[in-house]
Design a protein around this motif. Structure first.
Motif, PDB file in Angstrom:
ATOM      1  N   ILE A  19      -5.344  -0.202  12.673  1.00  0.00           N
ATOM      2  CA  ILE A  19      -6.100  -1.182  12.544  1.00  0.00           C
ATOM      3  C   ILE A  19      -6.088  -2.312  11.318  1.00  0.00           C
ATOM      4  N   ALA A  20      -5.432  -1.539  10.459  1.00  0.00           N
ATOM      5  CA  ALA A  20      -5.255  -2.674   8.989  1.00  0.00           C
ATOM      6  C   ALA A  20      -3.778  -2.148   8.513  1.00  0.00           C
ATOM      7  N   PHE A  21      -3.180  -3.086   7.673  1.00  0.00           N
ATOM      8  CA  PHE A  21      -1.921  -2.855   7.234  1.00  0.00           C
ATOM      9  C   PHE A  21      -1.950  -3.951   5.980  1.00  0.00           C
ATOM     10  N   ALA A  22      -1.470  -3.238   4.905  1.00  0.00           N
ATOM     11  CA  ALA A  22      -1.301  -4.218   3.481  1.00  0.00           C
ATOM     12  C   ALA A  22      -0.186  -3.782   2.751  1.00  0.00           C
ATOM     13  N   LYS A  23       0.529  -5.009   2.333  1.00  0.00           N
ATOM     14  CA  LYS A  23       1.674  -5.177   1.444  1.00  0.00           C
ATOM     15  C   LYS A  23       1.491  -6.125   0.356  1.00  0.00           C
ATOM     16  N   LEU A  24       1.721  -5.175  -0.754  1.00  0.00           N
ATOM     17  CA  LEU A  24       1.482  -6.070  -2.035  1.00  0.00           C
ATOM     18  C   LEU A  24       2.451  -5.874  -2.949  1.00  0.00           C
ATOM     19  N   ILE A  25       2.956  -6.821  -3.841  1.00  0.00           N
ATOM     20  CA  ILE A  25       4.002  -6.957  -4.513  1.00  0.00           C
ATOM     21  C   ILE A  25       3.193  -7.017  -6.172  1.00  0.00           C
ATOM     22  N   LYS A  26       3.831  -6.118  -6.990  1.00  0.00           N
ATOM     23  CA  LYS A  26       3.440  -6.013  -8.325  1.00  0.00           C
ATOM     24  C   LYS A  26       4.815  -6.344  -9.344  1.00  0.00           C
TER      25      LYS A  26
ATOM     26  N   ASN B  89       1.693 -11.241  -5.381  1.00  0.00           N
ATOM     27  CA  ASN B  89       1.580 -11.588  -4.088  1.00  0.00           C
ATOM     28  C   ASN B  89       1.194 -10.627  -3.068  1.00  0.00           C
ATOM     29  N   GLY B  90       0.523 -11.004  -2.083  1.00  0.00           N
ATOM     30  CA  GLY B  90       0.479  -9.999  -0.950  1.00  0.00           C
ATOM     31  C   GLY B  90      -0.132 -10.247   0.499  1.00  0.00           C
ATOM     32  N   LEU B  91      -0.284  -9.309   1.126  1.00  0.00           N
ATOM     33  CA  LEU B  91      -0.969  -9.756   2.704  1.00  0.00           C
ATOM     34  C   LEU B  91      -1.683  -8.474   2.897  1.00  0.00           C
ATOM     35  N   ILE B  92      -2.964  -8.867   3.501  1.00  0.00           N
ATOM     36  CA  ILE B  92      -3.772  -7.942   4.315  1.00  0.00           C
ATOM     37  C   ILE B  92      -4.103  -8.226   5.600  1.00  0.00           C
ATOM     38  N   ASN B  93      -3.788  -7.396   6.543  1.00  0.00           N
ATOM     39  CA  ASN B  93      -4.091  -7.718   7.932  1.00  0.00           C
ATOM     40  C   ASN B  93      -4.871  -6.487   8.518  1.00  0.00           C
ATOM     41  N   ILE B  94      -6.014  -7.110   9.127  1.00  0.00           N
ATOM     42  CA  ILE B  94      -6.934  -6.422  10.005  1.00  0.00           C
ATOM     43  C   ILE B  94      -6.824  -6.753  11.454  1.00  0.00           C
ATOM     44  N   ASN B  95      -6.252  -6.150  12.353  1.00  0.00           N
ATOM     45  CA  ASN B  95      -6.171  -6.672  13.784  1.00  0.00           C
ATOM     46  C   ASN B  95      -5.517  -8.071  13.791  1.00  0.00           C
ATOM     47  N   SER B  96      -4.510  -8.342  13.075  1.00  0.00           N
ATOM     48  CA  SER B  96      -4.062  -9.736  12.907  1.00  0.00           C
ATOM     49  C   SER B  96      -2.606  -9.450  13.035  1.00  0.00           C
TER      50      SER B  96
ATOM     51  N   ILE C 193      -2.884 -13.108  -3.002  1.00  0.00           N
ATOM     52  CA  ILE C 193      -3.201 -11.996  -1.979  1.00  0.00           C
ATOM     53  C   ILE C 193      -4.020 -12.569  -0.819  1.00  0.00           C
ATOM     54  N   LEU C 194      -3.558 -12.465   0.180  1.00  0.00           N
ATOM     55  CA  LEU C 194      -4.249 -13.269   1.426  1.00  0.00           C
ATOM     56  C   LEU C 194      -4.779 -12.401   2.218  1.00  0.00           C
ATOM     57  N   LEU C 195      -6.017 -12.194   2.844  1.00  0.00           N
ATOM     58  CA  LEU C 195      -6.269 -11.441   3.947  1.00  0.00           C
ATOM     59  C   LEU C 195      -6.815 -12.137   5.345  1.00  0.00           C
ATOM     60  N   PHE C 196      -6.222 -11.792   6.298  1.00  0.00           N
ATOM     61  CA  PHE C 196      -6.317 -12.090   7.731  1.00  0.00           C
ATOM     62  C   PHE C 196      -6.855 -11.235   8.632  1.00  0.00           C
TER      63      PHE C 196
END
Length: 339
Positions: A236-243, A255-262, A272-275
């Motif tokens: 369903i969902a995947f996230a990758k975040l950089i610290k 920076n980072g990216l959060i995907n939900i069915n995307s 950090i963006l969410l799609f």
């Protein structure tokens, strides 16, 4: 049997030198100290035990009662070859180490066994965010490994996210964590099948109590001054975040990216963006959960496509919501093809 050692009150102390008539006499010390957490951390970092801890206690903070029992063997003509063994008893204490990314562990009850070569916790009981855990610790070569078995429940969600999330989640599920500490860096793996937890969150995060949805979170040191955090919830969902470390040496999200069915894959340079691509959403519920994160939200902006949006009694079809949250307010932009 009175006095203190590195600010730890002495409960019992005895010392003997055996044998006296040899060229290499050894002083043997049997010591029991009343050692609150704050005092024992200071004592460990000023003693030969520090080396065995492999950085675990270097910046450790905490409070609560405890007792240290240790036996030392000190060659009087070779003080650099001290040997020792003992244990430390946690008596409903708490610990936290921000530098290693270790959360606050409370209500710790159990024993740490140690000698000049190793440190071990066989099974201690504690809690994280009001949820019970059992933890063990061992030295594996140059790595200190901590294993945790825990339970995620309503108390955890209430403590971590507030009442809005608690009302949507019932039951409890077991989880497992593996933490590896080396040279003041920490790698983390947390997993759960979430079985036993019922969710009434908006689709696709709804879940029946006995349904299995795998969750996996990892944190790894990728290079000096940088960590990569990844999280997966089933398919369903995947996230990758950089610290990365800031000018003060503190790890901060870069920076980072959060995907939900995307299918979005490109990480932004900053923020950090969410799609998300969702089928049906009730706007009031969705907005309430989003805003309940408050200042805890890491998201810089969100772009959400929704097939059917229920908003104040209206059905909005093929809509798009853009969120721009900050500490003071949240800006929302909604566009749609049809109402």
């Amino acid at each position: 049997n009175k006095g203190n050692l590195l600010e730890n009150n002495i409960q019992k102390m005895s010392a003997t030198i055996t044998p006296m008539n040899t060229e290499n006499p050894i002083m043997e010390i049997d010591l029991i100290l009343d050692s609150p957490i704050s005092k024992i951390v200071n004592a460990i970092n000023k003693s030969p035990i520090k080396k065995v801890m492999k950085g675990l206690f270097d910046e450790m903070k905490g409070a609560g009662p405890g007792q240290l029992a240790v036996q030392l063997q000190i060659p009087l003509k070779d003080e650099n070859n001290i040997t020792f063994n003992g244990n430390y008893e946690f008596q409903n204490s708490h610990l936290i180490n921000d530098s290693l990314g270790m959360p606050k562990i409370e209500n710790i009850v159990g024993y740490v066994e140690f000698d000049q070569n190793n440190i071990e916790i066989k099974e201690a009981k504690a809690s994280i965010s009001d949820s019970p855990i059992k933890l063990s610790l061992d030295n594996l070569g140059d790595i200190t490994q901590v294993n945790i078995d825990g339970v995620i429940n309503q108390q955890f969600f209430r403590s971590a996210f507030g009442e809005d999330w608690t009302n949507k989640l019932t039951g409890e599920a077991s989880w497992f964590a593996e933490i590896k500490i080396k040279d003041k860096t920490t790698d983390v793996m947390i997993s759960s099948d979430l079985k036993g937890l019922e969710s009434k969150l908006p689709l696709p995060f709804d879940k029946e109590k006995d349904e299995v949805k795998t969750f996996l979170l990892t944190k790894q040191v990728s290079k000096i001054n940088q960590e990569i955090i990844k999280a997966e919830l089933s398919t369903i969902a995947f996230a990758k975040l950089i610290k990365e470390k800031d000018s003060n040496g503190n790890m901060q999200f870069k920076n980072g990216l959060i995907n939900i069915n995307s299918t979005q894959k490109q990480l932004p340079e900053e923020g950090i963006l969410l799609f998300a691509e969702l089928s049906e959403v009730n706007f009031e519920d969705f907005n309430s959960l989003f805003n309940s994160l408050g200042t805890k939200s890491l998201i810089t902006s969100a772009n959400i496509d929704i097939n059917e949006l229920d908003m104040y009694g209206y059905k909005i079809l093929n809509s798009n919501i853009k969120y721009f949250p900050n500490n003071n307010k949240t800006s929302i932009q909604i566009t749609s093809e049809d109402v």
